[in-house]
Design an enzyme around this catalytic site. Structure first.
Site, PDB file in Angstrom:
ATOM      1  N   SER A   1       1.160  -1.229   0.012  1.00  0.00           N
ATOM      2  CA  SER A   1      -0.051   0.008   0.087  1.00  0.00           C
ATOM      3  C   SER A   1       0.863   1.161   0.034  1.00  0.00           C
ATOM      4  O   SER A   1       1.710   1.588  -0.980  1.00  0.00           O
ATOM      5  CB  SER A   1      -0.883  -0.101   1.153  1.00  0.00           C
ATOM      6  OG  SER A   1      -2.147   0.965   1.033  1.00  0.00           O
TER       7      SER A   1
ATOM      8  N   ASP B   1      -8.600  -5.142  -6.114  1.00  0.00           N
ATOM      9  CA  ASP B   1      -8.139  -4.013  -4.686  1.00  0.00           C
ATOM     10  C   ASP B   1      -9.052  -3.154  -4.789  1.00  0.00           C
ATOM     11  O   ASP B   1      -9.120  -1.973  -5.388  1.00  0.00           O
ATOM     12  CB  ASP B   1      -6.686  -3.801  -5.081  1.00  0.00           C
ATOM     13  CG  ASP B   1      -6.066  -3.181  -3.717  1.00  0.00           C
ATOM     14  OD1 ASP B   1      -6.597  -2.442  -3.207  1.00  0.00           O
ATOM     15  OD2 ASP B   1      -4.687  -3.479  -3.761  1.00  0.00           O
TER      16      ASP B   1
ATOM     17  N   HIS C   1      -6.870  -6.156  -0.876  1.00  0.00           N
ATOM     18  CA  HIS C   1      -5.770  -5.330  -0.526  1.00  0.00           C
ATOM     19  C   HIS C   1      -4.653  -5.905  -0.204  1.00  0.00           C
ATOM     20  O   HIS C   1      -4.513  -6.238   1.109  1.00  0.00           O
ATOM     21  CB  HIS C   1      -6.212  -4.030   0.175  1.00  0.00           C
ATOM     22  CG  HIS C   1      -5.278  -2.867   0.201  1.00  0.00           C
ATOM     23  ND1 HIS C   1      -4.632  -2.440  -0.964  1.00  0.00           N
ATOM     24  CD2 HIS C   1      -4.630  -2.372   1.362  1.00  0.00           C
ATOM     25  CE1 HIS C   1      -4.056  -1.260  -0.512  1.00  0.00           C
ATOM     26  NE2 HIS C   1      -3.727  -1.309   0.895  1.00  0.00           N
TER      27      HIS C   1
END
Length: 482
Positions: free
Chosen positions: A201, A422, A450
């Site tokens: 991320s 995602d 994710h």
């Protein structure tokens, strides 16, 4: 990337890489490793360290332009390799603002194969938790509870003022470029000629900035659930609304397929959840001496959408809240915001805001926030952020766009992973980051969630493990079915 306040957002071997390793900006420091004593578990309570886990500190300059000036401590954690050691593998788990120390302590077993050959290392980045975490006078709890635009903007101003009062000296120095410089000092202190890195991320942004600043020091790099730093604040909010809308629809279909408590078809599931949240606007649910408000209810719904493995938790928590029991949904919101069992907050949300404001010159006003919130509400009402205010508009230090420039020319190959499903970092961001890096190699995960590696998908894990452990760069157009 986590949902920020007023926006959506949001870790001695032949290495894969080329070029000569650059020297750090100063002589490498040393880390004194010892037993971990202050780890926090996923329930917000103190947690014991796993076997083989050590903690330490590394001094770095507060201001990298003054390397001999004032220092701050970076808090570190290491899980020692269980087999023949190749070196260190450093993690950043995202946020920005997540504690790498606590997260690695909880998640190390998920990277067990990599841990056979590498010391797994993570850290609290500058401005986060134990590393001079940004403090804002307890204002974060008030800001999270804002319910109107007027309240939100007023509280955002008070929040920014409290951050200046409590952490003003640190705020100009918490941006991602500074953290990338810390990362290179960490590499040197660990004794590694090049940095082996796994970012998830926001951690993909940190990794991309590092590779831009120190391309010759790039070892085996994995950037999973990639972020495109060139998008504007509004583009990010709208794109993530689309991503979470897709994730919610996938959740609703999956829920119905397994006899869903929330409704007999996806439309009924959506109606039930939106009805629950609408009800919280005027009548929050009592949970002990606390309340499940509209804003906290939103966070409770969003949090389990990050991973398919927690969809059932969402079904159960929402169904209970509809019946009047908001305990589970409030616990999900607390996990998102970093609320501890004793009622205090980690710096998760305050650090996130400080880093986000440091990394951009954009300063959206309350009117800008309201306009974008209207756009978001039309796409996915659960993510509307009315009442959130605009903290960056009040922020006491200017931002900088330096972290938006990405070009890792001269580095070895960097593996970038993008997931089709995602919700937080959409697939097109992975393709764009791959292009910006110049040395990126894209791996496509066709499934939901994710963090592709964290889904346990055998193909993704096999591809990453072969690269990190053996240096086998994935073939172009590598794709893994969900």
């Amino acid at each position: 990337m986590k949902k920020a306040i007023g926006t959506v957002l949001l870790s001695a071997v032949v290495l894969a890489g080329c070029g000569t390793a650059a020297r750090p900006a100063q002589e490498p420091g040393t880390v004194a490793w010892s037993a971990c004593t202050d780890l926090i578990g996923p329930d917000g309570k103190p947690a014991p360290p796993a076997p083989g886990t050590e903690c330490g500190k590394l001094q770095v300059p507060l201001d990298h332009a003054r390397p001999d000036g004032e220092k701050i401590d970076l808090a570190l954690i290491r899980v020692k390799a269980t087999g023949d050691r190749l070196g260190s593998l450093v993690f950043n788990f995202g946020g920005p603002g997540a504690s790498g120390v606590d997260t690695l302590a909880q998640a190390a077993r998920m990277f067990g194969t990599l841990g056979t050959r590498y010391d797994l290392v993570s850290f609290d980045p500058r401005g986060v938790e134990r590393s001079s975490g940004v403090k804002c006078g307890g204002q974060i709890a008030k800001l999270l509870a804002a319910s109107t635009e007027a309240d939100g903007d007023r509280l955002a101003g008070e929040f920014a003022a409290a951050c200046r009062q409590d952490s003003g000296k640190l705020l100009p120095h918490v941006g991602t470029v500074n953290t990338a410089k810390d990362l290179d000092l960490l590499r040197a202190a660990l004794g590694d000629r090049k940095l082996n890195y796994f970012g998830l991320s926001y951690g993909t942004h940190l990794g991309a900035v590092y590779a831009t600043r120190f391309p010759g020091n790039v070892g085996r790099f994995v950037l999973d659930s990639a972020f495109d730093p060139t998008v504007t604040w509004e583009q990010r909010a709208v794109t993530q609304a689309e991503g979470f809308s897709h994730a919610f629809q996938a959740f609703a279909k999956d829920c119905v397929a397994q006899s869903c408590e929330l409704g007999a078809d996806p439309a009924a599931v959506e109606k039930a959840v939106l009805g629950l949240l609408d009800g919280l606007r005027d009548k929050p649910l009592k949970v002990g001496d606390r309340e499940l408000t509209y804003g906290l209810g939103q966070l409770g719904v969003i949090t389990p959408l990050y991973a398919k493995a927690t969809w059932q938790v969402l079904e159960q928590a929402a169904a209970a809240a509809i019946k009047g029991n908001g305990t589970a949904l409030l616990m999900l919101a607390d996990a998102y915001t970093g609320r501890r069992a004793d009622g205090t907050y980690a710096t998760t949300m305050t650090s996130l805001q400080a880093i986000n404001c440091a990394d951009t010159t954009e300063r959206p006003t309350a009117a800008d926030v309201a306009k974008v919130s209207d756009r978001v509400e039309k796409i996915f009402p659960v993510l509307s952020f009315e009442g959130s205010g605009a903290p960056c508009a009040h922020w006491p230090v200017p931002g900088d766009d330096a972290a938006k420039r990405i070009d890792a020319t001269g580095s070895g190959p960097i593996v970038v992973i993008g997931g089709r499903g995602d919700p937080a970092t959409p697939y097109r961001w992975a393709t764009r980051l791959t292009d910006q890096l110049r040395t990126g190699v894209l791996v496509t995960y066709e499934g939901e969630g994710h963090g592709a590696y964290l889904t346990g998908n055998a193909c993704v894990m096999r591809t990453v493990d072969a690269y990190v452990l053996e240096g086998k760069v994935p073939a172009k157009s590598t794709a893994c079915a969900g």
